[in-house]
Design a protein around this motif. Structure first.
Motif, PDB file in Angstrom:
ATOM      1  N   ILE A   1      -9.585 -36.595 -20.681  1.00 16.10           N
ATOM      2  CA  ILE A   1      -9.440 -35.680 -21.812  1.00 16.10           C
ATOM      3  C   ILE A   1      -8.303 -36.166 -22.698  1.00 16.10           C
ATOM      4  O   ILE A   1      -7.185 -36.385 -22.224  1.00 16.10           O
ATOM      5  N   TYR A   2      -8.634 -36.330 -23.995  1.00 14.89           N
ATOM      6  CA  TYR A   2      -7.648 -36.775 -24.982  1.00 14.89           C
ATOM      7  C   TYR A   2      -7.403 -35.737 -26.071  1.00 14.89           C
ATOM      8  O   TYR A   2      -6.426 -35.823 -26.788  1.00 14.89           O
ATOM      9  N   ASP A   3      -8.351 -34.807 -26.238  1.00 18.25           N
ATOM     10  CA  ASP A   3      -8.272 -33.921 -27.389  1.00 18.25           C
ATOM     11  C   ASP A   3      -9.041 -32.629 -27.126  1.00 18.25           C
ATOM     12  O   ASP A   3      -9.562 -32.404 -26.034  1.00 18.25           O
ATOM     13  N   GLU A   4      -9.110 -31.810 -28.161  1.00 15.34           N
ATOM     14  CA  GLU A   4      -9.801 -30.523 -28.055  1.00 15.34           C
ATOM     15  C   GLU A   4     -11.279 -30.703 -27.722  1.00 15.34           C
ATOM     16  O   GLU A   4     -11.869 -29.918 -26.983  1.00 15.34           O
ATOM     17  N   TRP A   5     -11.909 -31.754 -28.265  1.00 15.25           N
ATOM     18  CA  TRP A   5     -13.314 -32.021 -27.980  1.00 15.25           C
ATOM     19  C   TRP A   5     -13.509 -32.303 -26.488  1.00 15.25           C
ATOM     20  O   TRP A   5     -14.472 -31.836 -25.881  1.00 15.25           O
ATOM     21  N   GLY A   6     -12.597 -33.017 -25.877  1.00 14.09           N
ATOM     22  CA  GLY A   6     -12.669 -33.268 -24.444  1.00 14.09           C
ATOM     23  C   GLY A   6     -12.584 -31.976 -23.648  1.00 14.09           C
ATOM     24  O   GLY A   6     -13.302 -31.784 -22.655  1.00 14.09           O
ATOM     25  N   GLU A   7     -11.707 -31.080 -24.088  1.00 10.05           N
ATOM     26  CA  GLU A   7     -11.581 -29.770 -23.430  1.00 10.05           C
ATOM     27  C   GLU A   7     -12.882 -28.976 -23.559  1.00 10.05           C
ATOM     28  O   GLU A   7     -13.326 -28.341 -22.606  1.00 10.05           O
ATOM     29  N   GLU A   8     -13.504 -29.046 -24.743  1.00 14.06           N
ATOM     30  CA  GLU A   8     -14.774 -28.357 -24.965  1.00 14.06           C
ATOM     31  C   GLU A   8     -15.870 -28.898 -24.053  1.00 14.06           C
ATOM     32  O   GLU A   8     -16.651 -28.136 -23.476  1.00 14.06           O
ATOM     33  N   LYS A   9     -15.945 -30.232 -23.953  1.00 11.85           N
ATOM     34  CA  LYS A   9     -16.959 -30.852 -23.087  1.00 11.85           C
ATOM     35  C   LYS A   9     -16.751 -30.430 -21.641  1.00 11.85           C
ATOM     36  O   LYS A   9     -17.717 -30.103 -20.947  1.00 11.85           O
ATOM     37  N   LEU A  10     -15.508 -30.444 -21.200  1.00 12.47           N
ATOM     38  CA  LEU A  10     -15.203 -30.044 -19.828  1.00 12.47           C
ATOM     39  C   LEU A  10     -15.652 -28.606 -19.580  1.00 12.47           C
ATOM     40  O   LEU A  10     -16.317 -28.325 -18.583  1.00 12.47           O
ATOM     41  N   LYS A  11     -15.313 -27.719 -20.496  1.00 18.87           N
ATOM     42  CA  LYS A  11     -15.700 -26.309 -20.354  1.00 18.87           C
ATOM     43  C   LYS A  11     -17.219 -26.175 -20.298  1.00 18.87           C
ATOM     44  O   LYS A  11     -17.757 -25.463 -19.457  1.00 18.87           O
ATOM     45  N   SER A  12     -17.904 -26.881 -21.179  1.00 18.74           N
ATOM     46  CA  SER A  12     -19.366 -26.805 -21.220  1.00 18.74           C
ATOM     47  C   SER A  12     -19.988 -27.333 -19.927  1.00 18.74           C
ATOM     48  O   SER A  12     -20.902 -26.724 -19.372  1.00 18.74           O
ATOM     49  N   LEU A  13     -19.477 -28.456 -19.447  1.00 17.23           N
ATOM     50  CA  LEU A  13     -20.021 -29.043 -18.224  1.00 17.23           C
ATOM     51  C   LEU A  13     -19.798 -28.135 -17.020  1.00 17.23           C
ATOM     52  O   LEU A  13     -20.686 -27.947 -16.198  1.00 17.23           O
ATOM     53  N   ARG A  14     -18.596 -27.579 -16.934  1.00 22.45           N
ATOM     54  CA  ARG A  14     -18.264 -26.735 -15.784  1.00 22.45           C
ATOM     55  C   ARG A  14     -18.877 -25.344 -15.881  1.00 22.45           C
ATOM     56  O   ARG A  14     -19.494 -24.857 -14.941  1.00 22.45           O
ATOM     57  N   ASP A  15     -18.669 -24.695 -17.034  1.00 22.02           N
ATOM     58  CA  ASP A  15     -19.057 -23.296 -17.167  1.00 22.02           C
ATOM     59  C   ASP A  15     -20.535 -23.113 -17.496  1.00 22.02           C
ATOM     60  O   ASP A  15     -21.204 -22.274 -16.907  1.00 22.02           O
ATOM     61  N   ASP A  16     -21.022 -23.886 -18.450  1.00 17.09           N
ATOM     62  CA  ASP A  16     -22.405 -23.711 -18.897  1.00 17.09           C
ATOM     63  C   ASP A  16     -23.405 -24.405 -17.968  1.00 17.09           C
ATOM     64  O   ASP A  16     -24.435 -23.842 -17.625  1.00 17.09           O
ATOM     65  N   LEU A  17     -23.103 -25.627 -17.602  1.00 18.45           N
ATOM     66  CA  LEU A  17     -24.039 -26.404 -16.776  1.00 18.45           C
ATOM     67  C   LEU A  17     -23.731 -26.328 -15.287  1.00 18.45           C
ATOM     68  O   LEU A  17     -24.490 -26.844 -14.463  1.00 18.45           O
ATOM     69  N   LYS A  18     -22.597 -25.717 -14.944  1.00 20.19           N
ATOM     70  CA  LYS A  18     -22.196 -25.527 -13.539  1.00 20.19           C
ATOM     71  C   LYS A  18     -22.088 -26.850 -12.770  1.00 20.19           C
ATOM     72  O   LYS A  18     -22.439 -26.933 -11.598  1.00 20.19           O
TER      73      LYS A  18
END
Length: 82
Positions: free
Chosen positions: A3-20
């Motif tokens: 993670i380098y930026d806000e977009w990385g944080e968004e991807k992480l959240k999506s992968l963990r929370d949305d896609l489990k």
């Protein structure tokens, strides 16, 4: 992932929370700490500056062998004309 930026944080959240998905964060650093980016490499290719030392040898060979350096130059030329 890294993670380098806000977009990385968004991807992480999506992968963990949305896609489990089970995602490991290898490291989290600022853009300043990250260093050179793919955009920087493409810009160097376009501008005719040295870029080989910034990528793995296999990547350099693949780009050159498949004329992707020329495609990058053409693409960025077209983008600047828009």
């Amino acid at each position: 992932m890294t993670i380098y930026d806000e977009w990385g944080e968004e991807k992480l959240k999506s992968l963990r929370d949305d896609l489990k998905l089970d995602v490991d964060v290898l490291w989290k650093v600022t853009l300043e700490e990250k260093g050179i980016s793919a955009s920087d490499i493409r810009r160097r290719i376009h501008d005719g500056k040295e870029w080989k030392q910034f990528v793995p040898t296999a990547v350099y060979n693949y780009i050159v062998d498949n004329n992707l350096d020329k495609r990058i130059k053409n693409f960025l030329d077209e983008e600047t004309q828009k």
